[in-house]
Design an enzyme around this catalytic site. Structure first.
Site, PDB file in Angstrom:
ATOM      1  N   GLN A   1       3.803  -0.771  15.807  1.00 14.37           N
ATOM      2  CA  GLN A   1       3.797  -0.228  13.798  1.00 14.37           C
ATOM      3  C   GLN A   1       2.740   0.598  15.101  1.00 14.37           C
TER       4      GLN A   1
ATOM      5  N   GLU B   1      -2.865  -6.496   9.366  1.00 18.01           N
ATOM      6  CA  GLU B   1      -1.635  -6.714   8.795  1.00 18.01           C
ATOM      7  C   GLU B   1      -2.252  -5.535   6.999  1.00 18.01           C
TER       8      GLU B   1
HETATM    9  C1  LIG Z   1      -0.146 -13.956  14.656  1.00 17.25           C
HETATM   10  C2  LIG Z   1       1.044 -13.923  13.413  1.00 17.25           C
HETATM   11  C3  LIG Z   1       1.333 -13.276  13.124  1.00 17.25           C
HETATM   12  C4  LIG Z   1       2.512 -13.037  12.398  1.00 17.25           C
HETATM   13  C5  LIG Z   1       2.876 -14.700  11.368  1.00 17.25           C
HETATM   14  C6  LIG Z   1       3.352 -14.132  10.123  1.00 17.25           C
HETATM   15  C7  LIG Z   1       2.858 -15.574   9.032  1.00 17.25           C
HETATM   16  C8  LIG Z   1       2.362 -15.962   9.504  1.00 17.25           C
HETATM   17  C9  LIG Z   1       1.774 -17.224   8.961  1.00 17.25           C
HETATM   18  C10 LIG Z   1       0.274 -16.667   8.415  1.00 17.25           C
HETATM   19  C11 LIG Z   1      -0.270 -14.903   8.965  1.00 17.25           C
HETATM   20  C12 LIG Z   1      -1.133 -15.353   9.580  1.00 17.25           C
HETATM   21  C13 LIG Z   1      -1.565 -14.350  11.085  1.00 17.25           C
HETATM   22  C14 LIG Z   1      -1.175 -13.843  11.402  1.00 17.25           C
HETATM   23  C15 LIG Z   1      -0.517 -12.393  11.209  1.00 17.25           C
HETATM   24  C16 LIG Z   1      -0.963 -10.593  10.909  1.00 17.25           C
HETATM   25  C17 LIG Z   1      -0.896 -11.139  12.126  1.00 17.25           C
HETATM   26  C18 LIG Z   1      -0.641 -10.185  13.668  1.00 17.25           C
HETATM   27  C19 LIG Z   1      -0.213  -9.798  13.828  1.00 17.25           C
HETATM   28  C20 LIG Z   1      -0.732  -8.162  12.726  1.00 17.25           C
HETATM   29  C21 LIG Z   1       0.447  -7.200  12.831  1.00 17.25           C
HETATM   30  C22 LIG Z   1      -0.087  -5.582  12.116  1.00 17.25           C
HETATM   31  O1  LIG Z   1      -1.753  -5.588  11.937  1.00 17.25           O
HETATM   32  S1  LIG Z   1       1.152  -5.111  11.980  1.00 17.25           S
HETATM   33  C23 LIG Z   1       0.221  -3.400  10.869  1.00 17.25           C
HETATM   34  C24 LIG Z   1       0.225  -3.456  10.029  1.00 17.25           C
HETATM   35  N1  LIG Z   1      -0.682  -1.834   9.615  1.00 17.25           N
HETATM   36  C25 LIG Z   1      -1.155  -2.251   8.208  1.00 17.25           C
HETATM   37  O2  LIG Z   1      -1.419  -2.552   7.806  1.00 17.25           O
HETATM   38  C26 LIG Z   1      -1.001  -0.363   8.008  1.00 17.25           C
HETATM   39  C27 LIG Z   1      -1.712   0.021   6.580  1.00 17.25           C
HETATM   40  N2  LIG Z   1      -1.419   1.456   6.257  1.00 17.25           N
HETATM   41  C28 LIG Z   1      -0.267   1.820   5.205  1.00 17.25           C
HETATM   42  O3  LIG Z   1      -0.041   0.517   4.924  1.00 17.25           O
HETATM   43  C29 LIG Z   1      -0.059   2.579   5.156  1.00 17.25           C
HETATM   44  O4  LIG Z   1      -0.936   3.405   6.043  1.00 17.25           O
HETATM   45  C30 LIG Z   1      -1.142   2.604   3.486  1.00 17.25           C
HETATM   46  C31 LIG Z   1      -0.216   2.022   2.284  1.00 17.25           C
HETATM   47  C32 LIG Z   1      -2.188   2.724   3.557  1.00 17.25           C
HETATM   48  C33 LIG Z   1      -1.040   4.408   3.209  1.00 17.25           C
HETATM   49  O5  LIG Z   1       1.042   4.154   2.392  1.00 17.25           O
HETATM   50  P1  LIG Z   1       1.092   6.520   3.253  1.00 17.25           P
HETATM   51  O6  LIG Z   1       2.736   6.054   2.850  1.00 17.25           O
HETATM   52  O7  LIG Z   1       0.629   6.962   4.110  1.00 17.25           O
HETATM   53  O8  LIG Z   1       0.606   7.144   1.244  1.00 17.25           O
HETATM   54  P2  LIG Z   1       0.534   6.630   0.644  1.00 17.25           P
HETATM   55  O9  LIG Z   1       0.575   7.918  -0.287  1.00 17.25           O
HETATM   56  O10 LIG Z   1      -0.623   6.175  -0.278  1.00 17.25           O
HETATM   57  O11 LIG Z   1       1.798   5.478  -0.068  1.00 17.25           O
HETATM   58  C34 LIG Z   1       3.018   6.362  -0.182  1.00 17.25           C
HETATM   59  C35 LIG Z   1       3.711   5.031  -1.938  1.00 17.25           C
HETATM   60  O12 LIG Z   1       4.088   4.269  -0.684  1.00 17.25           O
HETATM   61  C36 LIG Z   1       3.559   3.264  -1.818  1.00 17.25           C
HETATM   62  N3  LIG Z   1       4.092   1.746  -0.878  1.00 17.25           N
HETATM   63  C37 LIG Z   1       2.267   1.882   0.421  1.00 17.25           C
HETATM   64  N4  LIG Z   1       2.923   1.203   1.231  1.00 17.25           N
HETATM   65  C38 LIG Z   1       3.645   0.205   0.652  1.00 17.25           C
HETATM   66  C39 LIG Z   1       3.500  -0.956   1.069  1.00 17.25           C
HETATM   67  N5  LIG Z   1       3.762  -1.663   2.107  1.00 17.25           N
HETATM   68  N6  LIG Z   1       5.570  -1.566   0.187  1.00 17.25           N
HETATM   69  C40 LIG Z   1       5.718  -0.883  -1.032  1.00 17.25           C
HETATM   70  N7  LIG Z   1       5.208  -0.058  -1.516  1.00 17.25           N
HETATM   71  C41 LIG Z   1       4.053   0.838  -0.398  1.00 17.25           C
HETATM   72  C42 LIG Z   1       2.140   3.371  -2.263  1.00 17.25           C
HETATM   73  O13 LIG Z   1       1.944   2.313  -3.378  1.00 17.25           O
HETATM   74  C43 LIG Z   1       2.718   4.869  -2.886  1.00 17.25           C
HETATM   75  O14 LIG Z   1       3.503   4.569  -3.408  1.00 17.25           O
HETATM   76  P3  LIG Z   1       3.648   5.793  -5.271  1.00 17.25           P
HETATM   77  O15 LIG Z   1       4.361   6.022  -6.219  1.00 17.25           O
HETATM   78  O16 LIG Z   1       2.389   5.886  -5.227  1.00 17.25           O
HETATM   79  O17 LIG Z   1       3.610   7.301  -4.406  1.00 17.25           O
HETATM   80  C1  FAD Z   2      -5.924  -9.488  16.651  1.00 21.76           C
HETATM   81  C2  FAD Z   2      -4.716  -8.084  16.296  1.00 21.76           C
HETATM   82  C3  FAD Z   2      -3.706  -8.184  15.945  1.00 21.76           C
HETATM   83  C4  FAD Z   2      -2.965  -7.477  15.227  1.00 21.76           C
HETATM   84  N1  FAD Z   2      -1.406  -6.900  15.546  1.00 21.76           N
HETATM   85  C5  FAD Z   2      -1.036  -6.079  15.623  1.00 21.76           C
HETATM   86  C6  FAD Z   2       0.464  -6.712  15.802  1.00 21.76           C
HETATM   87  O1  FAD Z   2       0.912  -6.858  15.726  1.00 21.76           O
HETATM   88  N2  FAD Z   2       1.373  -5.267  15.426  1.00 21.76           N
HETATM   89  C7  FAD Z   2       0.752  -3.467  15.096  1.00 21.76           C
HETATM   90  O2  FAD Z   2       0.903  -2.683  15.249  1.00 21.76           O
HETATM   91  N3  FAD Z   2      -1.202  -3.756  14.717  1.00 21.76           N
HETATM   92  C8  FAD Z   2      -1.944  -4.780  14.967  1.00 21.76           C
HETATM   93  N4  FAD Z   2      -2.621  -5.117  14.201  1.00 21.76           N
HETATM   94  C9  FAD Z   2      -3.362  -3.238  14.590  1.00 21.76           C
HETATM   95  C10 FAD Z   2      -4.067  -3.587  13.143  1.00 21.76           C
HETATM   96  O3  FAD Z   2      -3.058  -3.746  12.007  1.00 21.76           O
HETATM   97  C11 FAD Z   2      -5.165  -2.557  13.337  1.00 21.76           C
HETATM   98  O4  FAD Z   2      -5.944  -2.493  13.178  1.00 21.76           O
HETATM   99  C12 FAD Z   2      -5.266  -3.043  11.182  1.00 21.76           C
HETATM  100  O5  FAD Z   2      -4.103  -1.572  10.397  1.00 21.76           O
HETATM  101  C13 FAD Z   2      -6.039  -0.862  11.303  1.00 21.76           C
HETATM  102  O6  FAD Z   2      -6.469  -0.073  11.709  1.00 21.76           O
HETATM  103  P1  FAD Z   2      -6.894   0.730  12.216  1.00 21.76           P
HETATM  104  O7  FAD Z   2      -7.222  -0.141  13.473  1.00 21.76           O
HETATM  105  O8  FAD Z   2      -6.392   2.055  12.326  1.00 21.76           O
HETATM  106  O9  FAD Z   2      -8.764   0.649  11.482  1.00 21.76           O
HETATM  107  P2  FAD Z   2      -8.655   2.398  11.191  1.00 21.76           P
HETATM  108  O10 FAD Z   2      -8.217   2.779   9.769  1.00 21.76           O
HETATM  109  O11 FAD Z   2      -9.189   3.376  12.277  1.00 21.76           O
HETATM  110  O12 FAD Z   2     -10.151   1.469  10.245  1.00 21.76           O
HETATM  111  C14 FAD Z   2     -11.930   2.063  10.502  1.00 21.76           C
HETATM  112  C15 FAD Z   2     -12.406   1.796   9.606  1.00 21.76           C
HETATM  113  O13 FAD Z   2     -12.108   3.403   9.045  1.00 21.76           O
HETATM  114  C16 FAD Z   2     -12.226   2.911   7.187  1.00 21.76           C
HETATM  115  N5  FAD Z   2     -10.782   3.936   7.397  1.00 21.76           N
HETATM  116  C17 FAD Z   2      -9.330   4.147   7.010  1.00 21.76           C
HETATM  117  N6  FAD Z   2      -9.382   4.713   6.867  1.00 21.76           N
HETATM  118  C18 FAD Z   2      -9.230   5.478   5.799  1.00 21.76           C
HETATM  119  C19 FAD Z   2      -9.449   5.533   3.538  1.00 21.76           C
HETATM  120  N7  FAD Z   2      -8.213   6.037   3.792  1.00 21.76           N
HETATM  121  N8  FAD Z   2     -10.342   5.468   2.516  1.00 21.76           N
HETATM  122  C20 FAD Z   2     -11.285   4.745   3.350  1.00 21.76           C
HETATM  123  N9  FAD Z   2     -12.087   3.940   4.567  1.00 21.76           N
HETATM  124  C21 FAD Z   2     -11.203   4.492   5.500  1.00 21.76           C
HETATM  125  C22 FAD Z   2     -11.414   1.069   7.270  1.00 21.76           C
HETATM  126  O14 FAD Z   2     -12.372   0.856   5.903  1.00 21.76           O
HETATM  127  C23 FAD Z   2     -11.817   1.360   8.722  1.00 21.76           C
HETATM  128  O15 FAD Z   2     -13.987   0.625   8.040  1.00 21.76           O
HETATM  129  C24 FAD Z   2      -3.622  -5.647  15.498  1.00 21.76           C
HETATM  130  C25 FAD Z   2      -4.699  -5.827  14.940  1.00 21.76           C
HETATM  131  C26 FAD Z   2      -6.283  -6.937  15.185  1.00 21.76           C
HETATM  132  C27 FAD Z   2      -7.504  -6.882  15.116  1.00 21.76           C
END
Ligand SMILES: CC/C=C\C/C=C\C/C=C\C/C=C\C/C=C\C/C=C\C=C\C(=O)SCCNC(=O)CCNC(=O)[C@H](O)C(C)(C)COP(=O)(O)OP(=O)(O)OC[C@H]1O[C@@H](n2cnc3c(N)ncnc32)[C@H](O)[C@@H]1OP(=O)(O)O
Ligand code: FAD
Length: 627
Positions: free
Chosen positions: A137, A424
């Site tokens: 993603q 996440e």
């Molecule tokens: C290593 C092991 C990995 C996995 C193992 C799993 C389990 C193991 C056990 C424990 C885990 C321990 C460690 C591992 C876990 C993870 C590490 C490894 C991998 C990491 C993966 C990643 O990082 S994946 C990428 C993650 N990225 C994000 O989280 C992005 C964050 N941003 C967002 O979610 C969205 O951009 C936003 C919510 C910030 C904004 O959304 P947007 O649509 O742009 O605008 P809004 O107007 O805010 O939202 C629109 C409406 O949608 C609703 N909404 C938003 N999000 C959600 C949702 N998730 N579910 C339901 N609804 C949602 C929001 O409320 C708004 O609704 P309205 O009614 O108000 O319009």
């Molecule tokens: C170890 C690791 C594993 C990962 N694994 C995966 C994976 O498997 N799959 C995947 O898809 N992604 C993965 N990611 C990516 C991860 O999901 C993103 O790094 C995370 O969602 C944060 O987004 P970003 O890096 O763009 O940070 P940014 O959003 O650019 O954040 C930078 C700064 O800007 C601030 N900021 C951003 N937006 C706003 C706002 N609207 N208002 C106020 N402050 C704001 C934040 O708070 C932060 O201080 C991984 C990341 C790490 C570090």
């Protein structure tokens, strides 16, 4: 032996049934039995040794991770482990690796966002490890802003395919775990384009590498993004970079539970909310909350056992120095973390129920609790991971200098854990989601809806929200304050769920009493930490604040004789703790000394480089002195 006798003496002081507390911590007798058996299976398998991790080069470290993953898979097959037992085995191997993303994200995404047909096609391949998947993603230019993703998926009606493309450098997929060197497939999030119209972000299953020679398929540029924080830590994970040059996939590889694209190129929205495209993030966030209780409890176990073994100053009548765990400053830093570990465990149990409940409702087309589930998973993931990251660092400091040694297990635990505040979902971005949910909730309060929760904590949230909403400024202008209200709301949930846990049947002598003490410590510690909120919103008076602090100190004295038993209840093996300071037997000093000599630097008495670089200086100085 000093340490051993100290811990034995501590264990004799326990005022509750530790075996029953182990069941409470594990969740049930069944889960205790499974986790105990599997953790010992891993601990006794030399392939899963962890003590060399920080001494290997990145390539050797990664090769060893692949060896462990293959061995884990072999053991799962040989022993015919269930999905639950296999998950426990991966947990106790305790090494971030591609398997986590395959099982923890790729498979749940297909289950949550795929149609029945797509699940029937892809899940058997994934479960049998015929393909290895990841969750792609995040991009170089966008992570938090999912709707800002640039990767395109353009429908070609001529060939009934999607063309997946990376139009800009910033559209390169960047960070996905398991992507860099191992995964054969990915769920790729990209912009659905039909007839030049952009329909927003959807998920697409894309094959990345050949299943024959593992080489990238045509149009795919793929690799690892490089070293991350620490030496061992998360460097066992191949977080990757991925670019597409007009890669074609069949139409049926767009995940179509939420939206469908017909053969004619028509987009059809199904009856489920489009937010289900975000569903995997909700799933992983609720797991991360449970994971936080594991990581924090691990650090607290190390620091508590060491605090009972370490003696410093305070010569007593028997000529022995004082255990540092008896110092009130040590207790005021350590015991709130112990209470937090238990609090996060129980709120994690509730969140798991909430997630399962939302999913059951989704089956019945009831989407009413999806917003709350999103807000709770987002907020609690943020709260618990921030507190846990800070808590692990505090535990390192609680162990003094020895806490800074890799053999303490704390630096590695910290280095592996801290990205949890970012992955996440960045913790601030997630709190802003909670703030949005609270504003909506407050706006609905006029409709006779009454908030529920513990009075003082509820009052704090209400007052913080009323103040902010009353100011009627823009969301962005108030966002720093709204984040404060979001934290208050999440802390209210944690305290409320701890109280609800205490209302359940809790067997075992003294067990409920200890949990009540820990619940009160958590609640009073948070009140003390955020005293300004509680006083400025008029929720408590200064006199009450003073009484609360006195009660907190009294509770520390109540927990003190039970501290070692309370961390024994986590039932962690020495292998899982991987800490000389946190050993069950307390035999710290001899083991610290023994570990030191294992360092490769001690392979030779005179270090490499001495004769080449340092000796000439000394010889030259000697010559100068004789002149
Ligand atoms: C290593 C092991 C990995 C996995 C193992 C799993 C389990 C193991 C056990 C424990 C885990 C321990 C460690 C591992 C876990 C993870 C590490 C490894 C991998 C990491 C993966 C990643 O990082 S994946 C990428 C993650 N990225 C994000 O989280 C992005 C964050 N941003 C967002 O979610 C969205 O951009 C936003 C919510 C910030 C904004 O959304 P947007 O649509 O742009 O605008 P809004 O107007 O805010 O939202 C629109 C409406 O949608 C609703 N909404 C938003 N999000 C959600 C949702 N998730 N579910 C339901 N609804 C949602 C929001 O409320 C708004 O609704 P309205 O009614 O108000 O319009
Ligand atoms: C170890 C690791 C594993 C990962 N694994 C995966 C994976 O498997 N799959 C995947 O898809 N992604 C993965 N990611 C990516 C991860 O999901 C993103 O790094 C995370 O969602 C944060 O987004 P970003 O890096 O763009 O940070 P940014 O959003 O650019 O954040 C930078 C700064 O800007 C601030 N900021 C951003 N937006 C706003 C706002 N609207 N208002 C106020 N402050 C704001 C934040 O708070 C932060 O201080 C991984 C990341 C790490 C570090």
């Amino acid at each position: 032996m000093a340490g051993f006798d100290d811990l034995a003496s501590e264990r004799s002081k326990a005022q509750f049934d530790v075996e029953e507390m182990k069941v409470i911590w594990a969740g049930s007798r069944h889960t205790l039995e499974v986790s105990d058996r599997i953790s010992r299976l891993v601990a006794n398998d030399p392939v899963f040794r962890k003590d060399t991790r920080t001494m290997l080069s990145r390539k050797d470290l990664f090769k060893n991770t692949l060896r462990k993953a293959a061995h884990a898979w072999k053991r799962i097959i040989e022993l015919r482990l269930s999905e639950e037992e296999a998950a426990e085995l991966r947990f106790y191997v305790d090494e971030p690796a591609f398997m986590d993303l395959h099982w923890g994200m790729f498979i749940p995404t297909i289950k949550g966002q795929g149609t029945e047909e797509q699940q029937q096609k892809w899940l058997p391949l994934a479960y049998k490890m015929k393909i290895i998947g990841c969750y792609a993603q995040t991009e170089l230019g966008h992570g938090s802003n999912v709707q800002g993703l640039e990767t395109t998926a353009t429908f070609d009606p001529q060939t009934d395919e999607f063309i997946i493309h990376s139009p800009t450098l910033t559209s390169s997929k960047w960070w996905p775990g398991g992507l860099g060197k191992v995964s054969t497939h990915a769920v790729v999030y990209g912009r659905l384009i039909i007839d030049s119209k952009d329909y927003g972000v959807n998920g697409f299953i894309v094959q990345l590498r050949s299943l024959d020679d593992h080489l990238p398929l045509p149009g795919i540029t793929i690799g690892d993004i490089g070293m991350k924080f620490g030496s061992g830590a998360y460097n066992t994970m191949d977080n990757g970079v991925l670019r597409f040059d007009h890669v074609r996939i069949p139409r049926d590889q767009m995940l179509m539970r939420v939206s469908q694209v017909t053969r004619e190129g028509k987009l059809v929205q199904s009856n489920v909310p489009w937010q289900l495209v975000y569903g995997t993030m909700v799933y992983v966030r609720q797991k991360i909350v449970s994971d936080a209780s594991c990581a924090l409890s691990r650090a607290v176990c190390i620091a508590t056992r060491y605090s009972a073994v370490r003696r410093q100053f305070g010569l007593q009548s028997n000529g022995i120095e004082t255990q540092v765990i008896d110092y009130k400053t040590q207790q005021s830093r350590l015991f709130p973390l112990l209470a937090s570990a238990y609090a996060f465990r129980f709120v994690g149990e509730w969140l798991k129920w909430l997630y399962m409940d939302v999913n059951q409702r989704l089956q019945a087309s009831d989407f009413s609790t999806l917003p709350e589930a999103h807000a709770c998973t987002a907020g609690l993931k943020s709260l618990t991971t921030s507190a846990t990251a800070d808590g692990i660092e505090e535990c390192r400091k609680l162990c003094g200098g020895h806490g800074y040694l890799c053999s303490s297990g704390l630096p590695e635990l910290f280095a592996v854990y801290i990205p949890a505040c970012t992955y996440e979902g960045d913790n601030i971005v997630l709190l802003l989601q909670v703030a949005r949910f609270l504003i909506k909730t407050v706006s609905q309060l006029g409709s006779g809806k009454e908030p529920v929760g513990t009075t003082v904590y509820m009052g704090r949230v209400e007052q913080l929200m009323q103040c902010h909403c009353a100011v009627q400024k823009g969301f962005l202008e108030l966002s720093a304050d709204l984040v404060q209200a979001a934290v208050a709301h999440c802390q209210l949930i944690v305290v409320s769920k701890f109280i609800e846990k205490l209302q359940q049947d809790i067997p075992g002598k003294g067990v409920k009493g200890q949990l009540e003490a820990l619940c009160n410590i958590y609640a009073l510690f948070i009140l003390h930490k955020h005293l300004g909120d509680f006083l400025s919103t008029g929720c408590i008076t200064p006199k009450q604040a003073s009484l609360a602090n006195a009660q907190l100190r009294s509770l520390y004295s109540q927990v003190r004789p039970n501290a070692i038993a309370l961390v024994d209840a986590f039932n962690y093996t020495d292998h899982y703790l991987s800490s000389v300071l946190g050993r069950y037997d307390g035999n710290v000093y001899p083991k610290l000394y023994e570990e030191a000599w294992k360092d490769p630097l001690n392979d030779s008495v005179v270090p490499d480089g001495y004769q080449e670089y340092i000796q000439p200086i000394l010889k030259q100085q000697l010559r100068n002195a004789r002149l």
